[in-house]
Design a protein around this motif. Structure first.
Motif, mmCIF file in Angstrom:
data_model
loop_
_atom_site.group_PDB
_atom_site.id
_atom_site.type_symbol
_atom_site.label_atom_id
_atom_site.label_comp_id
_atom_site.label_asym_id
_atom_site.label_seq_id
_atom_site.Cartn_x
_atom_site.Cartn_y
_atom_site.Cartn_z
ATOM 1 N N THR A 15 -8.775 10.335 -7.117
ATOM 2 C CA THR A 15 -9.640 9.244 -6.674
ATOM 3 C C THR A 15 -9.244 8.813 -5.268
ATOM 4 N N PRO A 16 -10.030 7.957 -4.630
ATOM 5 C CA PRO A 16 -9.667 7.470 -3.300
ATOM 6 C C PRO A 16 -8.344 6.713 -3.249
ATOM 7 N N LEU A 17 -7.835 6.289 -4.396
ATOM 8 C CA LEU A 17 -6.583 5.539 -4.427
ATOM 9 C C LEU A 17 -5.441 6.302 -5.080
ATOM 10 N N THR A 18 -5.615 7.623 -5.269
ATOM 11 C CA THR A 18 -4.568 8.445 -5.866
ATOM 12 C C THR A 18 -3.396 8.587 -4.896
ATOM 13 N N GLU A 19 -2.193 8.393 -5.402
ATOM 14 C CA GLU A 19 -0.983 8.555 -4.591
ATOM 15 C C GLU A 19 -0.749 10.028 -4.302
ATOM 16 N N PRO A 20 -0.167 10.412 -3.208
ATOM 17 C CA PRO A 20 0.270 9.577 -2.101
ATOM 18 C C PRO A 20 -0.889 9.271 -1.163
ATOM 19 N N LEU A 21 -0.949 8.045 -0.700
ATOM 20 C CA LEU A 21 -2.003 7.643 0.228
ATOM 21 C C LEU A 21 -1.619 8.039 1.641
ATOM 22 N N VAL A 22 -2.558 8.632 2.352
ATOM 23 C CA VAL A 22 -2.331 9.066 3.726
ATOM 24 C C VAL A 22 -2.840 8.004 4.699
ATOM 25 N N TYR A 23 -3.873 7.270 4.287
ATOM 26 C CA TYR A 23 -4.491 6.241 5.128
ATOM 27 C C TYR A 23 -4.468 4.893 4.417
ATOM 28 N N SER A 24 -4.432 3.822 5.196
ATOM 29 C CA SER A 24 -4.492 2.479 4.640
ATOM 30 C C SER A 24 -5.877 2.260 4.040
ATOM 31 N N VAL A 25 -5.940 1.741 2.833
ATOM 32 C CA VAL A 25 -7.228 1.532 2.176
ATOM 33 C C VAL A 25 -7.941 0.285 2.693
ATOM 34 N N TYR A 26 -7.271 -0.530 3.505
ATOM 35 C CA TYR A 26 -7.887 -1.735 4.060
ATOM 36 C C TYR A 26 -8.253 -1.605 5.535
ATOM 37 N N THR A 27 -7.533 -0.751 6.275
ATOM 38 C CA THR A 27 -7.801 -0.618 7.712
ATOM 39 C C THR A 27 -8.236 0.781 8.123
ATOM 40 N N GLY A 28 -7.949 1.800 7.314
ATOM 41 C CA GLY A 28 -8.306 3.172 7.645
ATOM 42 C C GLY A 28 -7.346 3.854 8.592
ATOM 43 N N THR A 29 -6.265 3.186 8.960
ATOM 44 C CA THR A 29 -5.288 3.776 9.870
ATOM 45 C C THR A 29 -4.263 4.587 9.076
ATOM 46 N N PRO A 30 -3.654 5.610 9.694
ATOM 47 C CA PRO A 30 -2.638 6.399 8.982
ATOM 48 C C PRO A 30 -1.467 5.526 8.533
ATOM 49 N N VAL A 31 -0.981 5.800 7.341
ATOM 50 C CA VAL A 31 0.145 5.053 6.778
ATOM 51 C C VAL A 31 1.428 5.635 7.342
ATOM 52 N N ALA A 32 2.295 4.782 7.838
ATOM 53 C CA ALA A 32 3.586 5.215 8.376
ATOM 54 C C ALA A 32 4.496 5.621 7.224
ATOM 55 N N GLU A 33 5.559 6.308 7.537
ATOM 56 C CA GLU A 33 6.513 6.761 6.523
ATOM 57 C C GLU A 33 7.079 5.596 5.715
ATOM 58 N N GLY A 34 7.254 4.445 6.343
ATOM 59 C CA GLY A 34 7.832 3.295 5.656
ATOM 60 C C GLY A 34 6.862 2.562 4.758
ATOM 61 N N GLY A 35 5.597 2.913 4.766
ATOM 62 C CA GLY A 35 4.606 2.237 3.927
ATOM 63 C C GLY A 35 3.622 1.451 4.767
ATOM 64 N N ASP A 36 2.637 0.914 4.104
ATOM 65 C CA ASP A 36 1.581 0.157 4.771
ATOM 66 C C ASP A 36 1.990 -1.304 4.857
ATOM 67 N N THR A 37 2.210 -1.809 6.085
ATOM 68 C CA THR A 37 2.669 -3.182 6.248
ATOM 69 C C THR A 37 1.565 -4.125 6.705
ATOM 70 N N ASP A 38 0.405 -3.609 7.100
ATOM 71 C CA ASP A 38 -0.655 -4.469 7.621
ATOM 72 C C ASP A 38 -1.746 -4.726 6.576
ATOM 73 N N VAL A 39 -1.334 -5.192 5.398
ATOM 74 C CA VAL A 39 -2.276 -5.505 4.334
ATOM 75 C C VAL A 39 -2.762 -6.933 4.538
ATOM 76 N N PRO A 40 -4.082 -7.135 4.617
ATOM 77 C CA PRO A 40 -4.613 -8.492 4.807
ATOM 78 C C PRO A 40 -4.209 -9.429 3.670
ATOM 79 N N THR A 41 -4.121 -10.716 3.971
ATOM 80 C CA THR A 41 -3.726 -11.703 2.978
ATOM 81 C C THR A 41 -4.667 -11.705 1.779
#
Length: 85
Positions: A13-39
């Motif tokens: 599915t679109p949310l199956t791990e491992p995620l390559v892109y942020s599901v909220y911004t569409g930007t590539p996810v860094a190795e450390g994880g997605d830190t720019d999740v909206p409130t």
């Protein structure tokens, strides 16, 4: 035979791990994880807008009881899916 291929393809599915892109911004996810999740997303009020697998914008429908999101390549997911983030 067609039914079997649809069933096996629906496991991804679109949310199956491992995620390559942020599901909220569409930007590539860094190795450390997605830190720019909206409130609003952290509070569970915002549905994912981008496919985590390919980064494409998804068709999202929000209803009073939840939401559904569909990627043209990776299928659909909804707010009741237990595998979502």
């Amino acid at each position: 035979m067609v039914l079997e291929s649809v069933t096996s393809a629906s496991a991804e599915t679109p949310l199956t791990e491992p995620l390559v892109y942020s599901v909220y911004t569409g930007t590539p996810v860094a190795e450390g994880g997605d830190t720019d999740v909206p409130t609003a997303a952290r509070l569970g009020l915002e549905p994912p807008r981008y496919c985590g697998r390919c980064g494409r914008r998804m068709v999202v429908q929000v209803v009073p009881t939840g939401w559904t999101a569909k990627c043209s390549r990776h299928g659909s997911v909804d707010s009741s899916d237990p595998t979502r983030r």
